[in-house]
Design a protein around this motif. Sequence first.
Motif, PDB file in Angstrom:
ATOM      1  N   GLN A 128      26.439  30.747  58.364  1.00 14.08           N
ATOM      2  CA  GLN A 128      28.006  30.701  58.377  1.00 14.08           C
ATOM      3  C   GLN A 128      28.720  30.891  57.198  1.00 14.08           C
ATOM      4  N   ASP A 129      28.226  30.484  56.073  1.00 15.61           N
ATOM      5  CA  ASP A 129      29.050  30.566  54.812  1.00 15.61           C
ATOM      6  C   ASP A 129      28.966  32.243  54.482  1.00 15.61           C
ATOM      7  N   LEU A 130      27.591  32.843  54.883  1.00 11.50           N
ATOM      8  CA  LEU A 130      27.686  34.349  54.220  1.00 11.50           C
ATOM      9  C   LEU A 130      28.512  35.134  55.254  1.00 11.50           C
ATOM     10  N   GLU A 131      28.830  34.748  56.535  1.00 10.00           N
ATOM     11  CA  GLU A 131      29.414  35.308  57.344  1.00 10.00           C
ATOM     12  C   GLU A 131      31.142  35.383  57.020  1.00 10.00           C
ATOM     13  N   LYS A 132      31.289  34.197  56.277  1.00 13.23           N
ATOM     14  CA  LYS A 132      32.766  34.171  55.553  1.00 13.23           C
ATOM     15  C   LYS A 132      32.683  35.079  54.347  1.00 13.23           C
ATOM     16  N   GLU A 133      31.766  35.232  53.695  1.00 12.14           N
ATOM     17  CA  GLU A 133      31.911  36.066  52.413  1.00 12.14           C
ATOM     18  C   GLU A 133      31.578  37.465  52.828  1.00 12.14           C
ATOM     19  N   CYS A 134      31.022  37.728  53.955  1.00 15.48           N
ATOM     20  CA  CYS A 134      31.063  39.249  54.289  1.00 15.48           C
ATOM     21  C   CYS A 134      32.063  39.533  55.255  1.00 15.48           C
ATOM     22  N   ARG A 135      33.206  39.022  55.335  1.00 15.82           N
ATOM     23  CA  ARG A 135      34.132  39.172  56.117  1.00 15.82           C
ATOM     24  C   ARG A 135      34.895  40.930  56.130  1.00 15.82           C
ATOM     25  N   ARG A 136      35.337  41.558  57.036  1.00 16.12           N
ATOM     26  CA  ARG A 136      35.953  42.526  56.913  1.00 16.12           C
ATOM     27  C   ARG A 136      37.200  42.309  56.286  1.00 16.12           C
ATOM     28  N   SER A 137      37.565  43.358  55.520  1.00 15.42           N
ATOM     29  CA  SER A 137      38.990  43.388  54.624  1.00 15.42           C
ATOM     30  C   SER A 137      39.491  44.596  54.572  1.00 15.42           C
ATOM     31  N   VAL A 138      40.887  44.707  54.100  1.00 12.33           N
ATOM     32  CA  VAL A 138      41.593  45.832  53.776  1.00 12.33           C
ATOM     33  C   VAL A 138      41.780  45.757  52.420  1.00 12.33           C
ATOM     34  N   VAL A 139      41.727  46.874  51.485  1.00 14.13           N
ATOM     35  CA  VAL A 139      42.027  46.983  50.106  1.00 14.13           C
ATOM     36  C   VAL A 139      43.373  47.710  50.140  1.00 14.13           C
ATOM     37  N   LEU A 140      44.415  47.259  49.490  1.00 14.69           N
ATOM     38  CA  LEU A 140      45.656  48.054  49.524  1.00 14.69           C
ATOM     39  C   LEU A 140      46.158  48.366  48.083  1.00 14.69           C
ATOM     40  N   LEU A 185      54.376  38.108  57.033  1.00 17.52           N
ATOM     41  CA  LEU A 185      53.274  38.289  57.739  1.00 17.52           C
ATOM     42  C   LEU A 185      52.327  37.155  58.407  1.00 17.52           C
ATOM     43  N   GLY A 186      52.742  36.173  57.694  1.00 13.26           N
ATOM     44  CA  GLY A 186      51.656  35.265  58.330  1.00 13.26           C
ATOM     45  C   GLY A 186      50.238  35.314  57.844  1.00 13.26           C
ATOM     46  N   VAL A 187      50.066  35.872  56.508  1.00 12.02           N
ATOM     47  CA  VAL A 187      48.669  36.090  56.299  1.00 12.02           C
ATOM     48  C   VAL A 187      48.598  35.164  55.046  1.00 12.02           C
ATOM     49  N   SER A 188      47.427  34.362  55.137  1.00 12.68           N
ATOM     50  CA  SER A 188      47.227  33.267  54.096  1.00 12.68           C
ATOM     51  C   SER A 188      45.929  33.752  53.228  1.00 12.68           C
ATOM     52  N   GLU A 189      45.038  34.542  53.702  1.00 17.28           N
ATOM     53  CA  GLU A 189      43.830  34.723  52.946  1.00 17.28           C
ATOM     54  C   GLU A 189      43.897  36.271  52.673  1.00 17.28           C
ATOM     55  N   TYR A 190      43.739  36.253  50.998  1.00 13.28           N
ATOM     56  CA  TYR A 190      44.159  37.603  50.374  1.00 13.28           C
ATOM     57  C   TYR A 190      43.614  37.146  48.788  1.00 13.28           C
ATOM     58  N   ARG A 191      43.258  38.243  48.200  1.00 14.55           N
ATOM     59  CA  ARG A 191      42.948  38.093  46.725  1.00 14.55           C
ATOM     60  C   ARG A 191      43.554  39.266  46.010  1.00 14.55           C
ATOM     61  N   VAL A 192      44.226  38.890  44.840  1.00 10.37           N
ATOM     62  CA  VAL A 192      44.608  40.108  43.713  1.00 10.37           C
ATOM     63  C   VAL A 192      43.591  40.475  43.168  1.00 10.37           C
ATOM     64  N   LEU A 193      43.376  41.835  43.069  1.00 11.99           N
ATOM     65  CA  LEU A 193      42.461  42.632  42.296  1.00 11.99           C
ATOM     66  C   LEU A 193      42.801  43.006  41.091  1.00 11.99           C
ATOM     67  N   SER A 194      44.117  43.725  41.066  1.00 15.96           N
ATOM     68  CA  SER A 194      44.536  43.996  39.713  1.00 15.96           C
ATOM     69  C   SER A 194      46.199  44.168  39.947  1.00 15.96           C
ATOM     70  N   GLN A 195      46.680  44.969  38.957  1.00 16.48           N
ATOM     71  CA  GLN A 195      48.080  44.595  38.992  1.00 16.48           C
ATOM     72  C   GLN A 195      48.631  45.754  40.108  1.00 16.48           C
ATOM     73  N   THR A 196      47.813  46.536  40.536  1.00  8.49           N
ATOM     74  CA  THR A 196      48.284  47.243  41.680  1.00  8.49           C
ATOM     75  C   THR A 196      47.369  47.409  42.900  1.00  8.49           C
ATOM     76  N   SER A 197      46.643  46.281  43.227  1.00 11.86           N
ATOM     77  CA  SER A 197      45.753  46.281  44.527  1.00 11.86           C
ATOM     78  C   SER A 197      45.559  44.937  44.951  1.00 11.86           C
ATOM     79  N   ALA A 198      45.190  44.627  45.918  1.00 13.60           N
ATOM     80  CA  ALA A 198      44.863  43.312  46.583  1.00 13.60           C
ATOM     81  C   ALA A 198      43.863  43.444  47.720  1.00 13.60           C
ATOM     82  N   GLU A 199      43.179  42.626  48.072  1.00 14.58           N
ATOM     83  CA  GLU A 199      42.415  42.505  49.195  1.00 14.58           C
ATOM     84  C   GLU A 199      42.759  41.661  50.016  1.00 14.58           C
ATOM     85  N   VAL A 200      43.044  42.060  51.376  1.00 12.84           N
ATOM     86  CA  VAL A 200      43.275  41.027  52.403  1.00 12.84           C
ATOM     87  C   VAL A 200      42.431  40.956  53.556  1.00 12.84           C
ATOM     88  N   PHE A 201      42.129  39.616  53.855  1.00  8.27           N
ATOM     89  CA  PHE A 201      41.525  39.242  54.907  1.00  8.27           C
ATOM     90  C   PHE A 201      42.292  38.953  56.328  1.00  8.27           C
TER      91      PHE A 201
END
Length: 304
Positions: free
Chosen positions: A219-231, A246-262
Amino acid sequence: MSEVVLGTRALSKYYGLTAAVDGVSMTIGRGDIYGFVGRNGAGKTTLMRIVTGLVSKSGGEYELFGCPDTDAAILSARRRVGAIIETPALYPAFTAEQNLKMQCMTAGRGFSAVADVLRAVGLSGTGSMKVKNFSLGMRQRLGIAAALITEPEFLILDEPVNGLDPEGIVEVRELLLRLNRERGVTVLISSHILGELSKLATKFGFIERGKLLKEISAQDLEKECRRSVVLQMNGIARFAEAMQKLGVSEYRVLSQTSAEVFAERSISAFAAALSEVGLEIFRVSENEADLEKYFMQLIGGEER
């Protein structure tokens, strides 16, 4: 908390100065299907051989069904285990049925389960064919049958689908799931076909160079391996504001010019929301993580 079928604490095995198993502490509970993931030589087979009594440990300890490995009763505990370690031990000049009857005699059991077990692994039609004429896949199936013939509570399977065609792999998967769900059989299984393990296991252990890197539930691995979009964008300022709109709460900033959105959103929706806060998308890439990629990130030291 469920009963611990196999628990190891700082278990080690050295060959000279080389650690084949290096301080492994793992826990397999009643009813788990534990996917043991590691490259060739990582220590999977050695640990299985220690637990089944085929080789001695160098240090640490383990328990089977609550029985310490130093207790004389560990021999009785091992009788509750069925195992295939490396190549199945079979009699080449005997038929499949004769091989299973030999297993029954060795275990002091009758032959009543032989026909059912052969049917379960798809070998009931082999008749008088000798094992020496079996394909590799057929030998693997017979090895699984031999591990099942004593009706074990705990199955230890080292690469059980090696040599099987896709149909055979599916049959073994369904067999193990049925044993787990209907009879409550606990399973420790290693396989190079990581995609297949992901359809089967309820818990995973990742091992590399004898060390257990991580234990994680499916169950936890599935959360770790979710599909995402890198912008990839022209900046990151006010990105959080755009995601909130957009109503999106799960994302992480990767750099000053990119982010990963779940989140499942169209590219046009992302572009419009970011445009409102002065951001422009330059590139979009999908990141569909899987078990193999997760493992490679673990052994490569990449952060998730």
